[in-house]
Each structure stands twice: as structure tokens, then as C-alpha cells.
Design a protein around this motif. Structure first.
Motif, PDB file in Angstrom:
ATOM      1  N   PRO B  25       0.792  -1.082   0.110  1.00  0.00           N
ATOM      2  CA  PRO B  25       0.215  -0.173   0.023  1.00  0.00           C
ATOM      3  C   PRO B  25       0.608   1.077   0.007  1.00  0.00           C
ATOM      4  O   PRO B  25       2.197   1.415   0.007  1.00  0.00           O
ATOM      5  N   ILE B  26       0.199   2.236  -0.522  1.00  0.00           N
ATOM      6  CA  ILE B  26       0.775   3.891  -0.639  1.00  0.00           C
ATOM      7  C   ILE B  26       1.472   3.404   0.889  1.00  0.00           C
ATOM      8  O   ILE B  26       0.984   4.073   2.212  1.00  0.00           O
ATOM      9  N   LEU B  27       2.420   4.729   1.478  1.00  0.00           N
ATOM     10  CA  LEU B  27       3.247   4.373   3.141  1.00  0.00           C
ATOM     11  C   LEU B  27       2.325   5.103   3.574  1.00  0.00           C
ATOM     12  O   LEU B  27       2.174   6.568   3.104  1.00  0.00           O
ATOM     13  N   GLY B  28       2.092   5.084   4.424  1.00  0.00           N
ATOM     14  CA  GLY B  28       1.549   6.109   5.565  1.00  0.00           C
ATOM     15  C   GLY B  28       0.177   5.110   5.891  1.00  0.00           C
ATOM     16  O   GLY B  28      -0.414   5.911   6.260  1.00  0.00           O
ATOM     17  N   HIS B  29      -0.722   4.087   3.944  1.00  0.00           N
ATOM     18  CA  HIS B  29      -2.139   4.180   4.275  1.00  0.00           C
ATOM     19  C   HIS B  29      -2.709   3.026   5.403  1.00  0.00           C
ATOM     20  O   HIS B  29      -1.619   2.019   5.234  1.00  0.00           O
ATOM     21  N   ARG B  50      -7.276  -2.552   8.582  1.00  0.00           N
ATOM     22  CA  ARG B  50      -7.619  -1.050   9.087  1.00  0.00           C
ATOM     23  C   ARG B  50      -6.732  -1.583  10.559  1.00  0.00           C
ATOM     24  O   ARG B  50      -6.539  -2.649  11.072  1.00  0.00           O
ATOM     25  N   ASN B  51      -5.599  -0.697   9.861  1.00  0.00           N
ATOM     26  CA  ASN B  51      -4.220  -1.217  10.862  1.00  0.00           C
ATOM     27  C   ASN B  51      -4.237  -2.589  10.484  1.00  0.00           C
ATOM     28  O   ASN B  51      -3.757  -3.108  12.541  1.00  0.00           O
ATOM     29  N   ARG B  52      -4.096  -2.853   9.857  1.00  0.00           N
ATOM     30  CA  ARG B  52      -3.294  -4.470   9.683  1.00  0.00           C
ATOM     31  C   ARG B  52      -3.905  -6.013  10.025  1.00  0.00           C
ATOM     32  O   ARG B  52      -3.859  -7.029   9.820  1.00  0.00           O
ATOM     33  N   ALA B  93      -6.556  -2.057  -2.997  1.00  0.00           N
ATOM     34  CA  ALA B  93      -6.769  -0.693  -2.804  1.00  0.00           C
ATOM     35  C   ALA B  93      -5.921  -0.021  -1.515  1.00  0.00           C
ATOM     36  O   ALA B  93      -6.502  -0.726   0.016  1.00  0.00           O
ATOM     37  N   SER B  94      -6.001   1.224  -1.338  1.00  0.00           N
ATOM     38  CA  SER B  94      -4.938   1.957   0.422  1.00  0.00           C
ATOM     39  C   SER B  94      -6.208   2.859   0.312  1.00  0.00           C
ATOM     40  O   SER B  94      -6.440   4.196  -0.896  1.00  0.00           O
ATOM     41  N   GLY B  95      -6.359   3.345   1.600  1.00  0.00           N
ATOM     42  CA  GLY B  95      -6.452   5.065   1.880  1.00  0.00           C
ATOM     43  C   GLY B  95      -6.276   4.990   3.190  1.00  0.00           C
ATOM     44  O   GLY B  95      -5.070   4.323   4.313  1.00  0.00           O
ATOM     45  N   LEU B  96      -6.547   6.686   3.663  1.00  0.00           N
ATOM     46  CA  LEU B  96      -5.806   6.629   4.839  1.00  0.00           C
ATOM     47  C   LEU B  96      -7.534   6.730   6.315  1.00  0.00           C
ATOM     48  O   LEU B  96      -7.733   7.628   6.014  1.00  0.00           O
ATOM     49  N   GLY B  97      -7.652   5.685   6.617  1.00  0.00           N
ATOM     50  CA  GLY B  97      -8.881   5.450   7.737  1.00  0.00           C
ATOM     51  C   GLY B  97      -9.538   6.187   7.125  1.00  0.00           C
ATOM     52  O   GLY B  97     -10.460   5.787   6.263  1.00  0.00           O
ATOM     53  N   ASP B  98     -10.285   7.197   8.084  1.00  0.00           N
ATOM     54  CA  ASP B  98     -11.618   7.672   8.439  1.00  0.00           C
ATOM     55  C   ASP B  98     -12.018   8.572   6.821  1.00  0.00           C
ATOM     56  O   ASP B  98     -13.114   8.117   6.051  1.00  0.00           O
ATOM     57  N   ARG B  99     -10.274   8.908   6.432  1.00  0.00           N
ATOM     58  CA  ARG B  99     -10.457  10.067   5.473  1.00  0.00           C
ATOM     59  C   ARG B  99     -10.828   9.768   3.755  1.00  0.00           C
ATOM     60  O   ARG B  99     -11.389  10.430   3.495  1.00  0.00           O
ATOM     61  N   GLU B 105     -11.191   9.129  -1.104  1.00  0.00           N
ATOM     62  CA  GLU B 105     -10.464   8.043  -2.508  1.00  0.00           C
ATOM     63  C   GLU B 105      -9.433   7.394  -1.578  1.00  0.00           C
ATOM     64  O   GLU B 105      -8.960   6.729  -0.521  1.00  0.00           O
ATOM     65  N   LEU B 106      -9.398   5.847  -2.441  1.00  0.00           N
ATOM     66  CA  LEU B 106      -9.027   4.681  -2.710  1.00  0.00           C
ATOM     67  C   LEU B 106      -7.713   5.014  -3.962  1.00  0.00           C
ATOM     68  O   LEU B 106      -8.537   5.526  -4.746  1.00  0.00           O
TER      69      LEU B 106
END
Lengths: 112, 117
Positions: B25-29, B50-52, B93-99, B105-106
Motif C-alpha cells: 500500500p501507499i506509505l502511511g495508508h 484497518r491497521n493490519r 486498494a489503499s487509503g487513509l483511515g476515516d479519510r 479517495e481509494l
């Protein structure tokens, strides 16, 4: 449960308009629209979070009707670059843990 | 530029063989989804993390499929044994949490095209 998209496919001439519908049998919290070009990954277009809200991306806009549990994507004055498969993704509730479920897709072909 | 990386891009295997697909995934996602795409079913959600931690894998045939996130930079999808009906394109596909669900945006990888003979 997958949302249902209609039509399954549409062919347009450049400059024509089209509407793609997405409906769910369950209450919707949000609707997401993606476009996938042939052989590529889906790309995010827009999200609609509130009932009746309309958003836009270039000449592509969308509406979200919470009561009818549906969303529509409007392709206005279509361009050749609009060709691809459009997917709607739905989230039925925040409690669902951000689960995003996609419909079967609508293939759009824009001809010169 | 940041992107989701999937390997392999193409895989041809024989029925009964084990298949492992990987996703960076994108780093930080911290949210990762696995989808399967076929002509008949469109994009089917198989599992997501989510968070692995797996949040939902109800879309996955449990007897032969398994999904894991050994660490924050790697998600795997394994099929054992593979069957011809598993032939499809598998997207991560990756994304940042609740964002993800506020902004929508995925980010999708380019997919792994699996053919089981």
C-alpha cells in the motif's frame, strides 16, 4: 450487498449527454464514483456524502438521493476521454466500518 | 510518486496450485482493500484491513482464500488450491483511515491478472 447500476452499457457520440444510475436496497451513507479505463486501475472521481448533494468533476457531475437510496452520474457534453467503465461504490452505514461495495459497472463508449 | 504496487501483474497457473498475490500500500495508508474483478460480477469486495487487522472478509471463499497483513507495508492474498473459476483480476486498494470515507479517495493498484487452467 452490491448496488445495482444501469444501464450496463451506453454508446455516445462526442458532445452527447448520458446518465448512469446506481441504486441500493439498503440505506446509503455515502456513494463513491470511480472510472476505469481499459486495462488500468479504477480511478476516483467523486464522493457524495449528503442527501441531495451534487458534486462535479470536469463536466461530470453526480447527485445523491438518500430517500430513494440512489445516485446518478451525469456525463455532460461527453468527450472521447470519458470512455471507460464507471463504478459506483456504496457505504451503507458508518457502523459498517468503512466497507465500500461496488456495483457491476457501466461501460461507456464515446465515439467521435 | 506514491502508488499501490501489486505483484505479480500476470499469473498463469494450473488448477490445484497455490497462488499468492502481494500488495504494497501507499506509505502511511492504514486501510487496505482486496477486490476481485470479473466480467460477470464487476468489482467484488473480498476483504479489507484497518491497521493490519481484518475488518471484513465475508466476501472471500474461506475454504481456499486467505488474506493477511504481515506488516504495514505488505498485504497478501493467497488461494490454495486454485480453481479455474478463480480466474480474474485482483485489485488491491489503499487509503487513509476515516479519510477514505470522508474524501472518498481509494488508490488502486494496477491489479494482478490470474488465469487458472
Amino acid at each position: 450487498q452490491q448496488p445495482v447500476q444501469s444501464p450496463q452499457a451506453v454508446i455516445l457520440r462526442e458532445g452527447e449527454d448520458a446518465v448512469i444510475n446506481c441504486s441500493s436496497s439498503k440505506a446509503l451513507y455515502s456513494v463513491h464514483w470511480y472510472r476505469q479505463k481499459h486495462g488500468e486501475a479504477p480511478v476516483f472521481l467523486m464522493i457524495l456524502l449528503k442527501g441531495g448533494e451534487q458534486k462535479g468533476h470536469e463536466k461530470i457531475s453526480a447527485s445523491f438521493n438518500e430517500k430513494k437510496q440512489q445516485s446518478s452520474l451525469y456525463l455532460t457534453a461527453s468527450q472521447l476521454s470519458y470512455s471507460g467503465t464507471y463504478f459506483c461504490g456504496t457505504e451503507n452505514s458508518r457502523a459498517a466500518g468503512n466497507k465500500l461495495t461496488f456495483g457491476g459497472g457501466t461501460r461507456v463508449l464515446v465515439k467521435p | 510518486d506514491a502508488r499501490v504496487t501489486q505483484t505479480p501483474r500476470h499469473k498463469v497457473t494450473e488448477m490445484g496450485q497455490e497462488v499468492t498475490m502481494r500488495c504494497q500500500p501507499i506509505l502511511g495508508h492504514n486501510t487496505v482493500f482486496w477486490y476481485r474483478q470479473t466480467m460477470m460480477q464487476g468489482l467484488e469486495l473480498l476483504a479489507y484491513f484497518r491497521n493490519r487487522a481484518p475488518l471484513d472478509d465475508s466476501g472471500m471463499p474461506k475454504d481456499r482464500f486467505s488474506a493477511e497483513m504481515p506488516d504495514a507495508t505488505l498485504a497478501t492474498l493467497k488461494i490454495q488450491p486454485s480453481e479455474p473459476r478463480d480466474s480474474a483480476v485482483y485489485f488491491c486498494a489503499s487509503g487513509l483511515g476515516d479519510r477514505v470515507l470522508r474524501t472518498g479517495e481509494l488508490f488502486f493498484g494496477e491489479g494482478s491478472r490470474l488465469t487458472v487452467l
